[in-house]
Every structure is written in structure tokens, then in C-alpha cells.
Design a protein around this motif. Structure first.
Motif, short mmCIF file in Angstrom:
data_model
loop_
_atom_site.label_atom_id
_atom_site.label_comp_id
_atom_site.label_asym_id
_atom_site.label_seq_id
_atom_site.Cartn_x
_atom_site.Cartn_y
_atom_site.Cartn_z
N ILE A 138 40.81 23.80 48.82
CA ILE A 138 41.62 23.63 47.62
C ILE A 138 41.31 22.29 46.94
N HIS A 146 37.52 22.32 42.33
CA HIS A 146 37.19 22.17 40.91
C HIS A 146 36.26 20.98 40.68
N CYS A 152 46.21 31.89 53.59
CA CYS A 152 46.16 32.24 52.15
C CYS A 152 46.93 33.50 51.81
N LEU A 171 49.04 32.87 48.85
CA LEU A 171 48.36 32.25 47.72
C LEU A 171 47.55 33.28 46.93
N ALA A 172 47.17 32.88 45.73
CA ALA A 172 46.35 33.75 44.88
C ALA A 172 44.89 33.66 45.30
N LEU A 173 44.69 33.85 46.58
CA LEU A 173 43.36 33.85 47.20
C LEU A 173 43.33 34.99 48.21
N LEU A 196 54.71 26.84 43.08
CA LEU A 196 53.65 27.78 43.47
C LEU A 196 53.90 29.16 42.88
N THR A 197 55.18 29.60 42.91
CA THR A 197 55.52 30.94 42.42
C THR A 197 55.85 30.97 40.93
N ASN A 198 55.82 29.81 40.29
CA ASN A 198 56.13 29.70 38.86
C ASN A 198 57.55 30.18 38.56
N LEU A 208 52.30 25.03 39.60
CA LEU A 208 51.05 25.40 40.25
C LEU A 208 50.64 26.83 39.92
N MET A 259 50.16 29.76 41.60
CA MET A 259 49.02 30.38 42.31
C MET A 259 49.49 31.21 43.51
N LYS A 260 50.53 32.00 43.28
CA LYS A 260 51.10 32.80 44.36
C LYS A 260 50.42 34.16 44.48
#
Length: 443
Positions: A152, A156, A199, A202-204, A286-288, A320, A322-323
Motif C-alpha cells: 500500500i 503510487h 485484503c 479492502l478494494a483489493l 475506509l468505507t466512505n 480513503l 477503498m472498501k
């Protein structure tokens, strides 16, 4: 001897509330000298200590300095050249006298600890005030080759400098666990942090990065316990939580958000007598979710109280996001409600870090405590305990977290009664009137 006496004050001692109390503390020793909750505690005889600073606490509440049990003090989320100097200043303004770092490089920790020592020494030599909160740390977490959070951090277009930093992180195996623990203890680790991330939340893709084995985690825990070090572990999914608990760890640094809790996870927690640091602030980022609350506390901290800069305000209102699809913060709320019912200890922490979206070290703890009360069914007193007495007990911090004779004089004076109404802690018209660390005035 520099003595301060606060009398006629409502006292939350980290466990219980006393309607009238007198507390005496000393900055020379940095400790609490007297806690009087008897009927005569409402007054003080000035002639008894003519050189003491006396404060009439009528209409105020005195509490232990708050403990924020999950932060990161590194600069990995900051843009190049960003100001990193406020990471120990801001929490103190928010009533947080101790922060617990959960994965940073030893050089950063040692430098901050030197700054803290110099800050206190300057107070002793005549400055008379302190400006930095205290710092506990795991130093590096027990990372594995290619495992969390390395991918992580490097995701980027990382700079060469960042790559060099991450290359120094540990690569734990069962065979080197004992050496890792010995090195960490000698370097000044206060506890050990496991990393268990598959993960799933996570959005992975699940298991898309290397995942620590139960054998490795158990080897780390056994070596740490042999060295008398507490072990806590990162996990955001139910499956990862089970691995951390089955390794024998003492606590979790997040609750899981990929599914609802069941009785068997409660039994695992009870088997270990384990505690949880929910970090609902970062998980909702994370979950917005809970965007309105993040905006509320960013506005309070920035516009009403002026304890954060514009960069931190902007960071706090971002998310974030990215859930994994099945994840929701309600799973976390439900789990904490069940833990409360079954007596699993909750220790307050947010996973805040400078530049980490949705968080701000200091004011995010206020949001975390509100969530415990408004969404997880805790009483206000229970929420305050999670950031004071319970936190001190579970981390074995026997020198702080409670207002008791002989403990550190880490104290917060609030106008109003935050044991009834949490908002009094950060209310613009009431709020924090004084913070002391080791008996030295901070604000």
C-alpha cells in the motif's frame, strides 16, 4: 517544589466520578501528591502551602490526560516538504497526553523521544510549560516479506527515498522472531505490533499480497511474552482477527468490518482475555461513511478551537474509500455492542496519522469517543474509561491513565461536565481550560 492544588472540582479518576475533590500535584516530581474525595475536599487552606498555585475547580471537571491508543507518527502520508512538527503538539491541545504509535521507524521514534525530553527539561529550567504529548511505540511492526502495509505504501509511484525507508522494514519468519523481539526490546519498544492483512476488507483481491502465517505470528507472540512484552495485532477482517487471536496476542488494533460478529469470536477474545482498539474513525474513512461527523470535528478543531492547521482540516474531511463490497462500519458498531455486552475491553484509538485521509491526531479521538456512545451503546463514563483507566490497565501503563497518588500528573481540566455530556470536552464556550503533563502546564 512547584505545587498546584485544584479544589472543589468534579473528578473523573479514570474509573469513577466524585462530585467534590481536591487534587494536589507537583511538577518537580511530575506526580500526583494527594487525591482527596472526602467532604472537606471542597476547600483548601491557603496557609497550608502558601507557595502553591491554587485553582478553584467549581463548575469544572478534572480528568486524567487521554490516551490515544492507535496512531502513526511517521510522515509516510505527507507530501514532500510538508510540516511534520505538529504530530506531538496538536494532541496535547486536545487533552491527549499520551499517544501510542503502532508502526514507525526507530529513528523517528527516538528523535521524537529526544524532543519530548528536551521539552520537559526546558520547562524545568525556566520555561515553565510543555508543548509535546508523551509517546509510546511498537517501533516497526512485525512485517513480513512483501506483506502489509508495504504494498500500500509503495502503490503510487514511490520515490527512491520511500523505497529506501520501506526496504528497512522487518521480514519476519518463525526462525528470526526471537531476534526481532530482542532487538526491539533493546531499542525501546513498549509493545509489539503484528500485521495480519488478507485484503478481504479492502478494494483489493483477497490474499493478493503475502499474508503472515499462524506459525510466524505465534513465534512472535511467544518470543514477546517471554520478554514480557504485550502483543497487539492489525486485522480488519474476521479471518485475520481469528489468526491474531489464535497466535495468543493480547489485543487487536482494529475491529473487523467484513461481517457481523458471532459468539465464537467472542469466545476467542475471552480465551485470550484480549482487548480491542476499534479505530472506527479510520474504518469509516475506509468505507466512505460518517462524512458528516468528520466534517463536524474538522470544523470544531479548526474554526472553533484553532488546534489544527488548514492541511489537517482538509485531510480530516477526505476519505480513503477503498472498501470491499461487503464491508460496512455497522459491522464494527455491532461488534463493539456485543463486546460491551460480554465484557470484552474496548480501548480508544483511531489509527490517525499526519496526512492520512479521514483522520487527525488529537481531534479524531473526540469523534471516536462520540461513536462509542452514540452508535455502540456505551455510557459516557465507559467511553472515557476506554481512553484513560481501561487503556492504562490493558497496556500496563501503571504510571498514568488514572488520577491516583504516585501516578503522573497528566491531567485535563474541562469547564462543565464531560462525564455527562462528552461535547463539553470540545465545546467552544466550555471546553478544555487546562492541560498538564508531568505537572507542567501545557495549555
Amino acid at each position: 517544589m512547584t505545587v498546584t492544588i485544584i479544589s472543589n472540582v468534579r473528578l473523573f479518576d479514570g474509573t469513577n466520578v466524585h462530585d467534590k475533590a481536591r487534587v494536589t500535584f507537583d511538577s518537580d516530581s511530575g506526580t500526583i501528591l494527594e487525591v482527596n474525595t472526602s467532604p472537606d475536599a471542597s476547600s483548601v487552606d491557603p496557609s497550608a502551602n502558601s507557595k502553591a498555585t491554587t485553582i478553584d475547580g467549581a463548575g469544572h471537571t478534572l480528568l486524567p490526560g487521554l490516551i490515544e491508543a492507535h496512531v502513526h507518527v511517521y510522515d509516510l502520508h505527507l507530501p514532500p516538504g510538508a510540516d511534520h512538527s505538529q504530530v506531538l503538539h496538536t494532541p496535547l491541545k486536545c487533552g491527549v497526553t499520551t499517544i501510542c504509535d503502532m508502526h514507525s521507524d526507530p529513528d523517528t521514534i527516538l528523535n521524537f523521544r529526544r524532543d519530548i525530553e528536551e521539552d520537559v527539561e526546558a520547562a524545568r529550567k525556566g520555561k515553565g510549560t510543555v508543548s509535546l504529548c508523551d509517546l509510546k511505540s511498537s517501533l516497526y511492526g512485525a512485517t513480513i516479506e512483501g506483506g502489509w502495509p508495504k504494498p500500500i505504501v509503495l502503490a503510487h509511484e514511490p520515490s527512491d527515498e520511500l523505497k529506501a525507508k520501506v526496504s528497512k522494514w522487518p521480514s519476519l519468519t518463525p526462525s528470526n522472531a526471537s531476534d526481532f523481539i530482542a532487538s526491539h526490546k533493546s531499542t525501546g519498544a513498549d509493545y509489539i505490533k503484528l500485521m495480519q492483512e488478507n485484503c478481504c476488507s479492502l478494494a483489493l483481491p483477497t490474499n493478493s499480497i503475502p499474508v503472515a502465517s499462524l506459525e510466524t505470528q505465534t513465534a512472535v507472540v511467544n518470543a514477546a511474552h517471554k520478554a514480557n512484552l504485550l502483543v497487539v495485532g492489525h486485522a480488519t477482517s474476521r479471518e485475520s482477527t481469528e489468526i491474531v487471536l489464535n497466535s495468543g496476542a493480547d489485543g487487536l488494533t482494529h475491529t473487523f468490518i467484513d461481517q457481523s460478529p458471532t459468539e465464537d469470536i467472542i469466545e476467542l477474545y475471552k480465551k485470550n482475555n484480549a482487548f480491542v482498539i476499534p479505530t472506527l474513525v479510520v474504518l469509516s474513512s475506509l468505507t466512505n461513511e460518517l462524512q458528516g461527523l468528520r466534517e463536524k470535528y474538522a470544523k470544531i478543531a479548526s474554526e472553533h478551537l484553532g488546534v489544527i492547521d488548514d492541511f489537517t482540516k482538509q485531510t480530516m474531511v477526505e476519505f480513503l474509500g477503498m472498501k470491499a463490497p461487503q464491508c460496512a462500519i455497522e459491522h464494527g458498531f455491532e461488534t463493539i455492542r456485543m463486546f460491551r455486552k460480554h465484557g470484552v475491553d474496548v480501548v480508544a484509538g483511531t489509527d490517525s496519522a499526519a496526512g492520512l485521509k479521514g483522520t487527525g491526531i488529537g481531534p479524531s479521538l473526540w469523534m471516536e469517543l462520540e461513536l462509542y456512545v452514540e452508535r455502540c451503546g456505551m455510557s459516557v463514563i465507559e467511553a472515557l474509561r476506554s481512553a484513560t483507566g481501561v487503556s492504562a490497565d490493558r497496556f500496563r501503563f501503571d504510571d498514568r491513565g488514572k488520577v491516583e497518588v504516585g501516578r503522573r500528573a497528566d491531567l485535563v481540566l474541562v469547564k462543565g461536565d464531560p462525564t455527562e455530556r462528552l461535547d463539553d470536552f470540545w465545546d467552544k464556550e466550555k471546553g478544555i481550560q487546562g492541560v498538564w503533563k508531568l505537572g507542567w502546564k501545557a495549555i
